[in-house]
Design a protein around this motif. Structure first.
Motif, PDB file in Angstrom:
ATOM      1  N   GLY A 120       0.934  -1.251   0.006  1.00  0.00           N
ATOM      2  CA  GLY A 120      -0.058  -0.084  -0.044  1.00  0.00           C
ATOM      3  C   GLY A 120       0.898   1.121  -0.095  1.00  0.00           C
ATOM      4  N   GLU A 121       0.425   2.430  -0.548  1.00  0.00           N
ATOM      5  CA  GLU A 121       1.040   3.657  -0.892  1.00  0.00           C
ATOM      6  C   GLU A 121       0.626   4.607   0.247  1.00  0.00           C
ATOM      7  OE1 GLU A 121       0.650   4.889  -4.753  1.00  0.00           O
ATOM      8  OE2 GLU A 121       1.831   3.145  -5.705  1.00  0.00           O
ATOM      9  N   GLN A 122      -0.409   4.326   1.020  1.00  0.00           N
ATOM     10  CA  GLN A 122      -0.779   5.249   2.064  1.00  0.00           C
ATOM     11  C   GLN A 122       0.331   5.316   3.334  1.00  0.00           C
ATOM     12  OE1 GLN A 122      -4.536   4.583   3.368  1.00  0.00           O
ATOM     13  NE2 GLN A 122      -5.516   4.397   1.225  1.00  0.00           N
ATOM     14  N   TRP A 235      -5.481   1.104   7.047  1.00  0.00           N
ATOM     15  CA  TRP A 235      -4.982   2.450   7.130  1.00  0.00           C
ATOM     16  C   TRP A 235      -3.833   2.587   6.132  1.00  0.00           C
ATOM     17  CZ3 TRP A 235      -6.796   0.604  12.320  1.00  0.00           C
ATOM     18  CH2 TRP A 235      -7.639   1.258  12.824  1.00  0.00           C
ATOM     19  N   LEU A 236      -3.210   1.415   5.639  1.00  0.00           N
ATOM     20  CA  LEU A 236      -1.866   1.643   4.848  1.00  0.00           C
ATOM     21  C   LEU A 236      -2.029   1.380   3.428  1.00  0.00           C
ATOM     22  CD1 LEU A 236       0.564   0.074   7.334  1.00  0.00           C
ATOM     23  CD2 LEU A 236       0.009   2.382   6.948  1.00  0.00           C
ATOM     24  N   GLY A 237      -3.552   0.898   3.156  1.00  0.00           N
ATOM     25  CA  GLY A 237      -3.729   0.956   1.685  1.00  0.00           C
ATOM     26  C   GLY A 237      -3.192  -0.528   1.108  1.00  0.00           C
ATOM     27  N   ASP A 238      -2.879  -1.419   1.948  1.00  0.00           N
ATOM     28  CA  ASP A 238      -2.720  -2.994   1.408  1.00  0.00           C
ATOM     29  C   ASP A 238      -3.971  -3.438   0.729  1.00  0.00           C
ATOM     30  OD1 ASP A 238      -0.135  -2.616   2.457  1.00  0.00           O
ATOM     31  OD2 ASP A 238      -0.420  -3.877   4.169  1.00  0.00           O
ATOM     32  N   ARG A 239      -3.746  -3.846  -0.767  1.00  0.00           N
ATOM     33  CA  ARG A 239      -4.592  -4.421  -1.464  1.00  0.00           C
ATOM     34  C   ARG A 239      -4.236  -5.721  -2.103  1.00  0.00           C
ATOM     35  NH1 ARG A 239      -7.116  -1.579   1.172  1.00  0.00           N
ATOM     36  NH2 ARG A 239      -8.273   0.310   0.887  1.00  0.00           N
TER      37      ARG A 239
END
Length: 280
Positions: A120-122, A235-239
């Protein structure tokens, strides 16, 4: 994913090497400190420590490139590595169920590798760094409370606390977004990483020495996989890869379930001599 699997191989093999070294010196005089000193003079134990260090570096590299849920599942799979290596080097007999669990872990990881997306990029909310620091402190408090419980509850509580501590490390690595001295010293995630990792080692050592290895390791696996995976997704954008969300969830569950079935290998069997040295 290659780095995560490499870390699992390092951690799993290191556990067996350290158990072999502990077995070789367990008959000598002295307490735990003397045992540790004699173990440090064994080449297998030193190689095991080196593999632990390499595994930690590979873990950090993996956390910076693939989702937390994939890394957590791969690290739990180190139990499968320990089981296979123990069967070879320590002549530990695996039951059909345990061999099946090794296969289940491998299948789950293979499917997870096919379905997981990129990291994730967040950057995560600012409060998450402080939350991780608070969680690391909470792990220490959990250890203080868990150490006073009866044996059955103590092993599970300390093992779960150790898993949560290692989970704090997994999340904190992703929250370190600068490597300059100024950025490191002012980032709460750095202190969360150090405190969480240290607390996890203490709790895991205590859990393995003062309770059931199987129960403690089951708590460890659950603690270091489920909560960090949820944080990474929310919260961290892992997909996952597009359209492969449910297969990825299934793969994660299968890999973790297989690891739980191998919980007795949280500390590699060492024949008649009981090892007083914790893995990792």
């Amino acid at each position: 994913m290659v780095c995560a699997l490499g870390a699992a191989v390092c951690f799993g093999t290191a556990t067996v090497l350290q158990a072999m070294a502990a077995r070789a010196v367990a008959t000598g005089p002295g307490g735990d400190a003397a045992l540790l000193w004699r173990a440090l003079r064994q080449w297998r134990y030193l190689v095991g420590l080196g593999m632990d260090g390499l595994g930690f570096l590979l873990q950090i590299a993996a956390l910076r490139s693939v989702p937390i849920y994939a890394v957590g599942a791969a690290l739990a799979a180190s139990l499968a590595v320990t089981a296979v290596v123990a069967a070879r080097l320590l002549r530990v007999r695996l039951s059909r169920v345990e061999w099946g669990a090794v296969g289940v872990v491998c299948a789950g990881l293979a499917l997870l590798g096919l379905t997981s997306g990129a990291e994730g990029e967040q950057a995560g909310p600012v409060w998450l760094k402080w939350a991780m620091l608070a969680a690391a402190g909470g792990v220490l408090l959990l250890g203080a409370v868990g150490g006073r419980l009866p044996e059955r509850g103590r092993a599970l509580t300390l093992g779960l606390g150790a898993g949560l501590g290692f989970g704090v490390v997994e999340v904190a690595v992703r929250l370190v977004n600068g490597l300059t001295p100024g950025a490191l010293f002012t980032n709460p995630a750095v202190y969360a990483l150090l405190l969480g990792g240290g607390a996890a080692f203490l709790l895991l050592t205590s859990a393995l020495q003062r309770g059931s290895v199987t129960t403690a390791t089951a708590g460890l696996v659950l603690g270091e996989t489920v909560a960090p995976a949820l944080i990474g997704v929310v919260w961290l954008g892992d997909r996952t890869r597009p359209g492969l969300g449910w297969p990825a969830v299934l793969a994660f569950a299968v890999a973790v379930a297989g690891a739980l079935a191998l919980s007795r290998f949280g500390e590699a069997p060492a024949g008649q001599a009981e090892s007083a040295l914790a893995p990792r």
